[in-house]
Design a protein around this motif. Structure first.
Motif, PDB file in Angstrom:
ATOM      1  N   PRO A 598      20.824  18.750  34.625  1.00  0.00           N
ATOM      2  CA  PRO A 598      20.374  19.439  35.839  1.00  0.00           C
ATOM      3  C   PRO A 598      19.370  18.663  36.677  1.00  0.00           C
ATOM      4  N   LEU A 601      19.679  18.574  40.500  1.00  0.00           N
ATOM      5  CA  LEU A 601      19.718  19.813  41.284  1.00  0.00           C
ATOM      6  C   LEU A 601      18.549  19.946  42.268  1.00  0.00           C
ATOM      7  N   ASN A 618      25.632  24.997  42.282  1.00  0.00           N
ATOM      8  CA  ASN A 618      25.853  25.699  41.017  1.00  0.00           C
ATOM      9  C   ASN A 618      26.444  24.705  40.020  1.00  0.00           C
ATOM     10  N   LEU A 619      25.707  24.432  38.947  1.00  0.00           N
ATOM     11  CA  LEU A 619      26.129  23.459  37.941  1.00  0.00           C
ATOM     12  C   LEU A 619      26.756  24.185  36.765  1.00  0.00           C
ATOM     13  N   HIS A 622      27.473  21.267  32.675  1.00  0.00           N
ATOM     14  CA  HIS A 622      26.628  20.071  32.765  1.00  0.00           C
ATOM     15  C   HIS A 622      27.197  18.967  33.648  1.00  0.00           C
ATOM     16  N   LEU A 625      29.694  20.292  39.540  1.00  0.00           N
ATOM     17  CA  LEU A 625      28.778  20.837  40.529  1.00  0.00           C
ATOM     18  C   LEU A 625      29.572  21.410  41.701  1.00  0.00           C
ATOM     19  N   GLN A 659      27.180  26.460  30.063  1.00  0.00           N
ATOM     20  CA  GLN A 659      26.052  26.217  30.952  1.00  0.00           C
ATOM     21  C   GLN A 659      26.470  26.626  32.370  1.00  0.00           C
ATOM     22  N   GLY A 660      25.622  27.409  33.028  1.00  0.00           N
ATOM     23  CA  GLY A 660      25.963  27.936  34.341  1.00  0.00           C
ATOM     24  C   GLY A 660      26.401  29.384  34.317  1.00  0.00           C
ATOM     25  N   CYS A 680      21.772  26.836  26.222  1.00  0.00           N
ATOM     26  CA  CYS A 680      20.958  27.361  27.322  1.00  0.00           C
ATOM     27  C   CYS A 680      21.046  28.882  27.428  1.00  0.00           C
TER      28      CYS A 680
END
Length: 722
Positions: A598, A601, A618-619, A622, A625, A659-660, A680
């Motif tokens: 990230p 970002l 918005n990622l 990992h 994007l 992730q996200g 995460c």
């Protein structure tokens, strides 16, 4: 008959009630709390206002009063408080509220939908309320007013200038989330109310989504019934009793400071300036009213540190007998303390490093007490209008000391300052003037969003395509290379539930286009979805229809410029590269990161803000994007469906694993997180409506379906017993 105004204020943190405000108890219960209460009371007294409601947090905690656990409370005729429970029951400082704000936004939308009459506007106070207000405004089309009170960028600037470490600052104050929330609020705000020109021209201008033409200066008012120069012998005696045990010569003119024991208030610098000046020590006493304290172990670390600095400075300069720091005072004594200081020819001192407005300066002025104040922020406007003291550079010890010595050196000038302050506050800073300006601005500027009104007035004859519950599966994670046995079990369960008269609909979430998603979904041999959320949440399709939902497209398309996004990020080739054309969409610009993680970002957000793009990155996983319209996300698409088809959010089940995916599990929908999730998501264990499965991938999804009994005739989600 003309219907009066119906107003909604959001004030979420701290301790808020209609009486006996605990001002100074901590950093979250200060001037903002008093301002909101006085504003609401003054608005409710106006003939053109029917009702004003303040939404705040419901708190059940033995450490605080039971008043804060009451769901509703009257403030005055036509004004009330409504408390919502979100997050843990206990009292939390504002930096800990961020994970729970989506829950409040969902509850508030649900409550406003059920009312016969929606508010004419929402007024959000501070960043946390700004975030919630932006979401509610977006979903219901209600005009939004935002007052930041203090801003994250300014606080970060000051803390860094004082030598703070950026990472430590972020951990302590959640400053990145706060700044992002402020940017979101400013992007959605129809009107921004600031207290001073300096705020509007310098502090807010550091935000990429701030529009100066949407901002107006409306200085807060002072309650003339409480703050005036006419003292009584009894109140003066009471204040003397409070401080005389500290002072050898209590009749000396006091240098008075009233504030929280907060580093930003810079009180140790005032004590040091007093201690280093033989002039000040011979001429004045120093009186510090820094909130109530009983047991230092119950204070937060910052308060303890400030008091420790004060005690050490008193000892170093041997100020015993010249400095008072009473442990207790009542809020209703504050006006008397100002008047007591004015009777003795004293000065009110505000040495804060940053002061967005300075309400205490006006309270002191209205009480006949001149000031010496920081030259930052609001005091500049106050001094320009009131001419009742001096402004000094409080970051320069010599400047602060010199200003204090000069301000107390001329009795004739002191009297002129005292008279000027009383007269100017009456003319410029009355609550009547504040509320008149406030209402005129609102009525002239604000109107509901036409797109949202169209959505909310959907003809009831349209059939709901979603079913009485909605299961949303992610085609790119939970259905990617599923275990054959688990996939077969899912087929059987969905087929069985589809045979009942009432049952859940199936929805698919994906970053792919509709064509690519349908091609992949066909291979799974699952029942046809009732809804597709594709292109990372930017498109919604129903059943076999090829046409996307036009209302959703209209809502997210506000201020969106796809070419502008590409141009803003064109020179970041060392960090990102555009994906193939097949992965792009009308409302989605997709990139691959050259290095995972990230870290890029913040740079991308900065570029988008600098180029005034209504877009956000918005990622996911990992590497991937997507830059989307500011109003678009998978989470917001789900809320749109809930509103469009009157499907309660607690009847929606989502799956999160990558992730996200954090956006999917916040708020009222139920969520399942398989065991092989990205680390995460571990922080979501504190959220109430999230189930962490013991099994991985699709088997974990099946475990979650069983936990919620989501495919049964009466699911656990329906019964709200998760």
């Amino acid at each position: 008959m003309k219907v009066g105004l119906n107003l909604l204020h959001l004030h979420l943190h701290g301790l808020f009630r209609s009486h006996d405000l605990e001002l100074g108890r901590d950093a979250d219960t200060g001037g903002q709390t008093l301002y909101v209460l006085e504003l609401v009371r003054s608005l409710a007294a106006r003939a053109e206002v029917d009702h004003v409601e303040v939404v705040t947090r419901l708190i059940q905690d033995r450490r605080v009063s039971a008043d804060y656990a009451r769901p509703e409370e009257s403030i005055a005729p036509g004004a009330s408080i409504r408390r919502f429970s979100f997050g843990p029951k206990r009292y939390l400082r504002k930096e800990q509220l961020w994970p729970h704000l989506d829950e409040l936004a969902d509850q508030l939308v649900l409550q406003l939908q059920a009312t016969d009459r929606r508010p004419d506007w929402i007024h959000a106070h501070y960043a946390d309320a700004g975030y919630v207000g932006a979401l509610v405004s977006r979903r219901l089309g209600l005009p939004l007013v935002f007052t930041g009170h203090s801003l994250g960028r300014e606080k970060l600037r000051r803390l860094l200038a004082a030598g703070g470490d950026r990472e430590q600052i972020d951990q302590t104050y959640s400053i990145s989330r706060r700044i992002d929330a402020e940017e979101l609020a400013l992007a959605h705000a129809d009107l921004v109310i600031t207290s001073t020109r300096q705020e509007r021209e310098h502090q807010y201008s550091r935000y990429g989504r701030f529009h100066a033409d949407r901002a107006d200066v409306v200085p807060p008012g002072v309650d003339a019934r409480r703050f005036h120069p006419r003292s009584t012998p009894q109140e003066s005696a009471d204040v003397s009793d409070m401080v005389q045990s500290f002072l050898r010569e209590p009749q000396r003119p006091p240098l008075l400071a009233i504030c929280r024991a907060d580093r930003r208030k810079n009180i140790p610098a005032l004590v040091e300036a007093f201690g280093r000046s033989s002039v000040l020590r011979e001429r004045h006493n120093l009186v510090l009213v820094l909130g109530n304290r009983d047991d230092s172990r119950q204070m937060d670390r910052q308060q303890r540190e400030v008091f420790q600095q004060i005690f050490e400075l008193v000892d170093r300069y041997d100020l015993y007998g010249s400095v008072a720091y009473p442990k207790h005072h009542r809020r209703d004594q504050i006006p008397a303390i100002y008047r007591w200081a004015a009777e003795r020819g004293g000065l009110f001192v505000n040495p804060a490093l940053t002061e967005p407005f300075g309400l205490t300066l006006l309270e002191a002025a209205a009480s006949g007490l001149p000031m010496v104040a920081t030259d930052d922020g609001g005091p500049r406007d106050i001094q320009r209008r009131c001419e009742n003291g001096l402004l000094v550079d409080v970051t320069d010890r010599e400047s602060l000391q010199d200003g204090l010595e000069r301000a107390g050196s001329d009795l004739g000038r002191w009297r002129r300052w005292s008279d000027n302050g009383v007269e100017a506050v009456s003319r410029h800073y009355s609550w009547d003037a504040h509320v008149c300006s406030y209402l005129a601005l609102m009525q002239g500027r604000l109107s509901p969003s036409a797109a949202a009104v169209k959505l909310l007035e959907r003809p009831v004859a349209q059939a709901n395509p979603l079913g009485d519950r909605l299961l949303l599966l992610d085609l790119d994670s939970s259905l990617e290379q599923p275990d054959a046995e688990a996939l077969q079990a899912l087929r059987h369960q969905l087929a069985a539930s589809a045979g009942r008269s009432t049952g859940p609909g199936l929805g698919i979430i994906t970053g792919r286009s509709l064509t690519a998603a349908r091609q992949r979904f066909t291979e799974l041999q699952l029942p046809d979805p009732s809804v597709w959320i594709t292109q990372a949440g930017t498109e919604i399709h129903y059943g076999q229809e090829d046409q996307c939902d036009r209302l959703w497209a209209a809502e997210i398309g506000v201020d969106w410029q796809r070419e502008g996004v590409e141009k803003a990020l064109a020179d970041l080739g060392d960090h990102i590269t555009l994906q193939a054309a097949d992965n792009q969409g009308p409302f989605k610009v997709s990139y691959l990161l050259r290095q995972p993680g990230p870290s890029v970002l913040p740079l991308i957000r900065q570029r988008l803000r600098q180029q005034h793009q209504a877009a956000r990155p918005n990622l996911r996983c990992h590497w991937f994007l997507d830059v989307l319209p500011l109003r678009a996300s998978r989470s917001e698409a789900i809320r749109f469906l809930s509103l469009r088809w009157s499907l309660p959010l607690d009847r929606v089940l989502v799956v999160a694993s990558q992730q996200g995916d954090l956006e999917l599990v916040q708020g009222l929908p139920a969520a399942v997180i398989p065991s092989d999730h990205d680390p995460c998501l571990d922080g979501c264990r504190q959220l109430q409506r999230v189930y962490f499965a013991d099994q991985a991938r699709l088997s974990g999804v099946l475990e979650g379906l069983q936990h919620y009994r989501f495919l049964n005739a009466r699911s656990r989600a329906d019964q709200s017993s998760i």
